[in-house]
Design a protein around this motif. Structure first.
Motif, PDB file in Angstrom:
ATOM      1  N   GLU A 156       0.814  -1.215   0.000  1.00 52.83           N
ATOM      2  CA  GLU A 156       0.000   0.000   0.000  1.00 52.83           C
ATOM      3  C   GLU A 156       0.853   1.273   0.000  1.00 52.83           C
ATOM      4  N   SER A 157       2.137   1.131   0.333  1.00 46.90           N
ATOM      5  CA  SER A 157       3.023   2.301   0.342  1.00 46.90           C
ATOM      6  C   SER A 157       3.767   2.466  -0.976  1.00 46.90           C
ATOM      7  N   ILE A 158       3.570   1.546  -1.915  1.00 50.60           N
ATOM      8  CA  ILE A 158       4.239   1.642  -3.212  1.00 50.60           C
ATOM      9  C   ILE A 158       3.536   2.692  -4.063  1.00 50.60           C
ATOM     10  N   GLU A 159       4.224   3.771  -4.336  1.00 51.47           N
ATOM     11  CA  GLU A 159       3.653   4.853  -5.135  1.00 51.47           C
ATOM     12  C   GLU A 159       4.411   5.079  -6.440  1.00 51.47           C
ATOM     13  N   THR A 160       5.722   4.895  -6.417  1.00 52.79           N
ATOM     14  CA  THR A 160       6.543   5.168  -7.598  1.00 52.79           C
ATOM     15  C   THR A 160       7.182   3.896  -8.135  1.00 52.79           C
ATOM     16  N   TRP A 161       7.703   3.992  -9.349  1.00 56.21           N
ATOM     17  CA  TRP A 161       8.403   2.867  -9.972  1.00 56.21           C
ATOM     18  C   TRP A 161       9.620   2.475  -9.128  1.00 56.21           C
ATOM     19  N   ASP A 162      10.304   3.453  -8.556  1.00 59.45           N
ATOM     20  CA  ASP A 162      11.441   3.150  -7.681  1.00 59.45           C
ATOM     21  C   ASP A 162      10.983   2.370  -6.454  1.00 59.45           C
ATOM     22  N   ASP A 163       9.828   2.740  -5.903  1.00 61.31           N
ATOM     23  CA  ASP A 163       9.271   1.989  -4.773  1.00 61.31           C
ATOM     24  C   ASP A 163       9.015   0.543  -5.172  1.00 61.31           C
ATOM     25  N   PHE A 164       8.482   0.366  -6.376  1.00 65.53           N
ATOM     26  CA  PHE A 164       8.167  -0.983  -6.847  1.00 65.53           C
ATOM     27  C   PHE A 164       9.436  -1.809  -7.033  1.00 65.53           C
ATOM     28  N   GLY A 281      -7.789 -21.409  -5.551  1.00 65.41           N
ATOM     29  CA  GLY A 281      -6.825 -20.324  -5.578  1.00 65.41           C
ATOM     30  C   GLY A 281      -6.826 -19.506  -4.303  1.00 65.41           C
ATOM     31  N   LEU A 282      -6.344 -18.288  -4.420  1.00 64.85           N
ATOM     32  CA  LEU A 282      -6.228 -17.399  -3.267  1.00 64.85           C
ATOM     33  C   LEU A 282      -7.601 -16.864  -2.862  1.00 64.85           C
ATOM     34  N   SER A 283      -7.806 -16.740  -1.565  1.00 67.08           N
ATOM     35  CA  SER A 283      -9.053 -16.166  -1.069  1.00 67.08           C
ATOM     36  C   SER A 283      -8.982 -14.646  -1.162  1.00 67.08           C
ATOM     37  N   ASP A 284     -10.124 -13.993  -1.013  1.00 62.71           N
ATOM     38  CA  ASP A 284     -10.142 -12.539  -1.027  1.00 62.71           C
ATOM     39  C   ASP A 284      -9.257 -11.963   0.073  1.00 62.71           C
ATOM     40  N   ASP A 285      -9.152 -12.660   1.189  1.00 61.01           N
ATOM     41  CA  ASP A 285      -8.316 -12.189   2.297  1.00 61.01           C
ATOM     42  C   ASP A 285      -6.830 -12.245   1.961  1.00 61.01           C
ATOM     43  N   GLN A 286      -6.480 -13.038   0.960  1.00 64.22           N
ATOM     44  CA  GLN A 286      -5.074 -13.159   0.546  1.00 64.22           C
ATOM     45  C   GLN A 286      -4.755 -12.286  -0.661  1.00 64.22           C
ATOM     46  N   LEU A 287      -5.758 -11.567  -1.154  1.00 64.56           N
ATOM     47  CA  LEU A 287      -5.602 -10.772  -2.375  1.00 64.56           C
ATOM     48  C   LEU A 287      -5.783  -9.291  -2.105  1.00 64.56           C
ATOM     49  N   ASP A 288      -5.138  -8.496  -2.955  1.00 64.72           N
ATOM     50  CA  ASP A 288      -5.416  -7.071  -3.021  1.00 64.72           C
ATOM     51  C   ASP A 288      -5.062  -6.618  -4.421  1.00 64.72           C
ATOM     52  N   ILE A 289      -5.453  -5.400  -4.778  1.00 62.61           N
ATOM     53  CA  ILE A 289      -5.064  -4.847  -6.063  1.00 62.61           C
ATOM     54  C   ILE A 289      -4.324  -3.538  -5.832  1.00 62.61           C
ATOM     55  N   MET A 290      -3.453  -3.216  -6.788  1.00 59.99           N
ATOM     56  CA  MET A 290      -2.594  -2.039  -6.667  1.00 59.99           C
ATOM     57  C   MET A 290      -2.486  -1.366  -8.025  1.00 59.99           C
ATOM     58  N   ALA A 291      -2.607  -0.053  -8.054  1.00 59.71           N
ATOM     59  CA  ALA A 291      -2.453   0.684  -9.307  1.00 59.71           C
ATOM     60  C   ALA A 291      -1.008   0.609  -9.786  1.00 59.71           C
ATOM     61  N   PHE A 292      -0.825   0.724 -11.091  1.00 57.07           N
ATOM     62  CA  PHE A 292       0.535   0.737 -11.633  1.00 57.07           C
ATOM     63  C   PHE A 292       1.243   1.983 -11.115  1.00 57.07           C
ATOM     64  N   PRO A 293       2.486   1.843 -10.620  1.00 57.55           N
ATOM     65  CA  PRO A 293       3.175   2.980  -9.981  1.00 57.55           C
ATOM     66  C   PRO A 293       3.430   4.155 -10.925  1.00 57.55           C
ATOM     67  N   ALA A 294       3.586   5.316 -10.327  1.00 58.98           N
ATOM     68  CA  ALA A 294       3.936   6.526 -11.077  1.00 58.98           C
ATOM     69  C   ALA A 294       5.446   6.587 -11.273  1.00 58.98           C
ATOM     70  N   ILE A 295       5.873   7.448 -12.175  1.00 57.53           N
ATOM     71  CA  ILE A 295       7.299   7.721 -12.366  1.00 57.53           C
ATOM     72  C   ILE A 295       7.620   9.005 -11.613  1.00 57.53           C
TER      73      ILE A 295
END
Length: 419
Positions: A156-164, A281-295
């Motif tokens: 959840e703290s990944i915001e930039t490509w460098d973070d990723f 497969g994975l349960s909802d509790d094991q999943l999340d989604i994340m936007a593609f990071p910014a540059i």
């Protein structure tokens, strides 16, 4: 006895005549998940009960085979009446080749008004409407939260490509495969190059390159996107044998918990579970989604929250019957699309139907798309078949180290020039 025989013969002939007068509506679609296929079977049964003179036939073909088989079918007498489409330049090429039928004048205004204008525009070529949209999709990072937490990565703290990139390294240090991808089919990895181009060049970089002038596919933003992708690839973040892994296999591998991230569309939510070894497969509790990071320092500002995905739908072929168009509007009416939303099959595009969404991931995707600065359709469809294939090729080559960022950009420009 003779009277009975004559009556029976007349009834048989009448039944045969009625059957012979049935209109067959043939529909071709990329193979969907089991839940969506079952839903179409329900629609088929319901429609035929109300229209006994119509026989609706769905045919499903696996993704890669569909893309290779469709152009041949459209040129033959075996073409379907309706077929699944990603829109873009590919739809324009099909319309200009005479394969499609304009349908705007055959639709009631209440049908047309049930769709957002931008979605109808995706199926419009030079003012003529050749199909109807089904749903909007967003490509996001699916996250296995068990693995990220195990490695100490806060996704959840990944915001930039460098973070990723830092998260990728942290996962590798913990002995966890950072990313699962289907490199063999190429289109799953074109998402990286496409997103990076939007982030580096801004939301209008692709359309500007298509128009020509000062911006081309060899402009700095596209080269920078290639450099970003090479930087990731050199970290060896993918599962072993990534370039020999199909989309379907990669989808199942992620659902089996074999990697932390999977860049794929929201549509994979149910199919990837069906491809898991245990079918769960994975349960909802094991999943999340994340936007593609910014540059953090892009070539041009403005692409931070642009989304990549599709406005997928149905195209109508040139000799499709009136019954085919009628079934299309039945399939896309609000009641049926609300059922789709309630079951969590996909995010419908019909106005108001998304209010029936109960899936938290789909709710987030619907918000992302509505709040994005620009929704870019998949480049392998948006740019047309030949140029799109080149985008897929160069994306795979960048990941495998078979080309440079400059060469990749030049190949796309060359393909665009000679399309």
């Amino acid at each position: 006895m003779k009277l009975y025989a004559t009556t029976a013969l007349a009834l048989a002939l009448g039944a045969g005549a009625a059957y012979a007068q049935q209109t067959e509506v043939n529909i071709l679609r990329v193979q969907p998940g089991d839940e969506e296929e079952a839903f179409y079977a329900e629609l088929e049964q319901a429609y035929e009960a109300e229209h006994p003179d119509v026989d609706v036939v769905f045919e499903y073909i696996a993704n890669e085979a569909y893309k290779s088989k469709l152009p041949t079918l459209l040129q033959s007498d075996a073409r379907p009446d309706l077929f699944y489409s990603w829109g873009g330049e590919t739809l324009r090429e099909q319309a200009e080749a005479g394969f499609l039928q304009p349908i705007r004048d055959t639709l009631d205004e209440d049908v047309l008004s049930s769709f957002p204008q931008a979605a109808l525009d995706a199926y419009t070529v030079d003012g003529s409407l050749y199909g109807l949209p089904l749903y909007a999709t967003e490509v996001i990072f699916w996250v296995n939260t068990d693995l990220t937490e195990q490695a100490g990565v806060d996704h959840e703290s990944i915001e930039t490509w460098d973070d990723f990139l830092q998260a990728v390294q942290t996962l590798k240090d913990a002995g966890i495969t950072p990313i699962i991808a289907g490199g063999q089919d190429k289109w799953p990895v074109h998402f990286y190059w496409s997103y990076l181009a939007l982030r580096e060049g801004g939301p209008d970089i692709v359309t500007a390159a298509m128009e020509g002038g000062e911006t081309t596919f060899e402009s700095e933003a596209f080269v920078a996107a290639g450099e970003d992708l090479v930087e990731l690839a050199e970290m060896e973040p993918f599962q072993p044998g990534v370039m020999g892994t199909t989309y379907e296999t990669a989808s199942g591998m992620f659902a089996d918990g074999e990697g932390a991230f999977h860049l794929m569309g929201d549509w994979d939510y149910l199919p990837m579970r069906g491809r898991a070894t245990d079918g769960q497969g994975l349960s909802d509790d094991q999943l999340d989604i994340m936007a593609f990071p910014a540059i953090s320092d892009p070539v041009s500002e403005g692409g931070d929250n642009a989304t990549l995905g599709g406005i997928n739908g149905w195209a109508v072929t040139a000799d499709a019957s009136e019954e085919a168009v009628n079934f299309l509007t039945f399939m896309l009416n609000r009641q049926n699309q609300e059922t789709i939303a309630e079951r969590g099959i996909f995010i419908p595009i019909v106005e108001g139907a998304d209010q029936a969404l109960t899936n938290a991931f789909f709710q987030q995707v619907a918000t992302d798309i509505s709040e994005s600065s620009y929704h870019q359709i998949f480049l392998d469809q948006f740019l047309g078949a030949s140029v799109g294939a080149t985008v897929n090729d160069v994306s795979a080559d960048l990941i495998s180290g078979a080309t440079t960022p400059e060469e990749a950009a030049a190949r796309v420009q060359e393909a665009w020039d000679f399309r």
